[in-house]
Motif scaffolding. Structure first.
Motif, PDB file in Angstrom:
ATOM      1  N   ARG A 190       0.833  -1.212   0.000  1.00  0.00           N
ATOM      2  CA  ARG A 190       0.000   0.000   0.000  1.00  0.00           C
ATOM      3  C   ARG A 190       0.860   1.250   0.000  1.00  0.00           C
ATOM      4  N   ALA A 191       1.942   1.226   0.799  1.00  0.00           N
ATOM      5  CA  ALA A 191       2.832   2.383   0.854  1.00  0.00           C
ATOM      6  C   ALA A 191       3.511   2.608  -0.496  1.00  0.00           C
ATOM      7  N   GLU A 244       2.318   1.713  -3.392  1.00  0.00           N
ATOM      8  CA  GLU A 244       1.267   2.170  -4.295  1.00  0.00           C
ATOM      9  C   GLU A 244       1.004   3.662  -4.099  1.00  0.00           C
ATOM     10  N   GLY A 245       0.986   4.102  -2.849  1.00  0.00           N
ATOM     11  CA  GLY A 245       0.791   5.519  -2.579  1.00  0.00           C
ATOM     12  C   GLY A 245       1.965   6.364  -3.037  1.00  0.00           C
ATOM     13  N   TYR A 246       3.157   5.810  -2.944  1.00  0.00           N
ATOM     14  CA  TYR A 246       4.358   6.526  -3.383  1.00  0.00           C
ATOM     15  C   TYR A 246       4.397   6.663  -4.901  1.00  0.00           C
ATOM     16  N   GLY A 266       1.765   6.473  -7.053  1.00  0.00           N
ATOM     17  CA  GLY A 266       0.589   7.059  -7.705  1.00  0.00           C
ATOM     18  C   GLY A 266      -0.608   7.053  -6.782  1.00  0.00           C
ATOM     19  N   ARG A 267      -1.760   7.020  -7.385  1.00  0.00           N
ATOM     20  CA  ARG A 267      -3.004   7.059  -6.628  1.00  0.00           C
ATOM     21  C   ARG A 267      -3.326   5.682  -6.054  1.00  0.00           C
ATOM     22  N   VAL A 268      -3.770   5.643  -4.816  1.00  0.00           N
ATOM     23  CA  VAL A 268      -4.103   4.380  -4.139  1.00  0.00           C
ATOM     24  C   VAL A 268      -5.516   3.974  -4.531  1.00  0.00           C
ATOM     25  N   SER A 269      -5.653   2.745  -4.994  1.00  0.00           N
ATOM     26  CA  SER A 269      -6.969   2.246  -5.391  1.00  0.00           C
ATOM     27  C   SER A 269      -7.755   1.820  -4.155  1.00  0.00           C
TER      28      SER A 269
END
Length: 101
Positions: free
Chosen positions: A61-62, A64-66, A68-71
């Motif tokens: 998750r981290a 993914e947030g780094y 781009g946008r977190v789904s």
């Protein structure tokens, strides 16, 4: 690999999952660094497996947030993630419980 997620991020999460999934079965310490328990029970190993699965999911998750946008997280993703994590834990389970000593 081309697409939205770089290959290094996918490989990092998969490698972390492979290592974390097998740690409870390859180590007799509680959560790898805690006190040694001679015969660590299956309940401890399953608890460690669940905690490690959550930690690797948080790493993903981290990343993914780094990147781009977190789904949004839905129950289907959680179910598939736990099945993948349990599949990755199979070699450690075989080594600990099914191997002849």
């Amino acid at each position: 690999m081309t697409g939205l997620v770089p290959a290094w991020a996918v490989l990092l999460v998969l490698l972390a999952a492979l290592i974390a999934a097998n740690l409870p079965f390859l180590n007799d310490r509680l959560f790898v660094v805690g006190p040694r328990r001679a015969p660590k029970t299956v309940a401890w190993r399953l608890l460690e497996l669940l905690v490690f699965a959550v930690l690797v999911a948080l790493l993903g998750r981290a990343l993914e947030g780094y990147l781009g946008r977190v789904s949004p997280l839905r129950w289907e993703f959680v179910a598939v993630w736990l099945c993948v994590f349990l599949t990755l834990a199979f070699p450690g389970f075989v080594w600990r419980y099914l191997r002849k000593h």
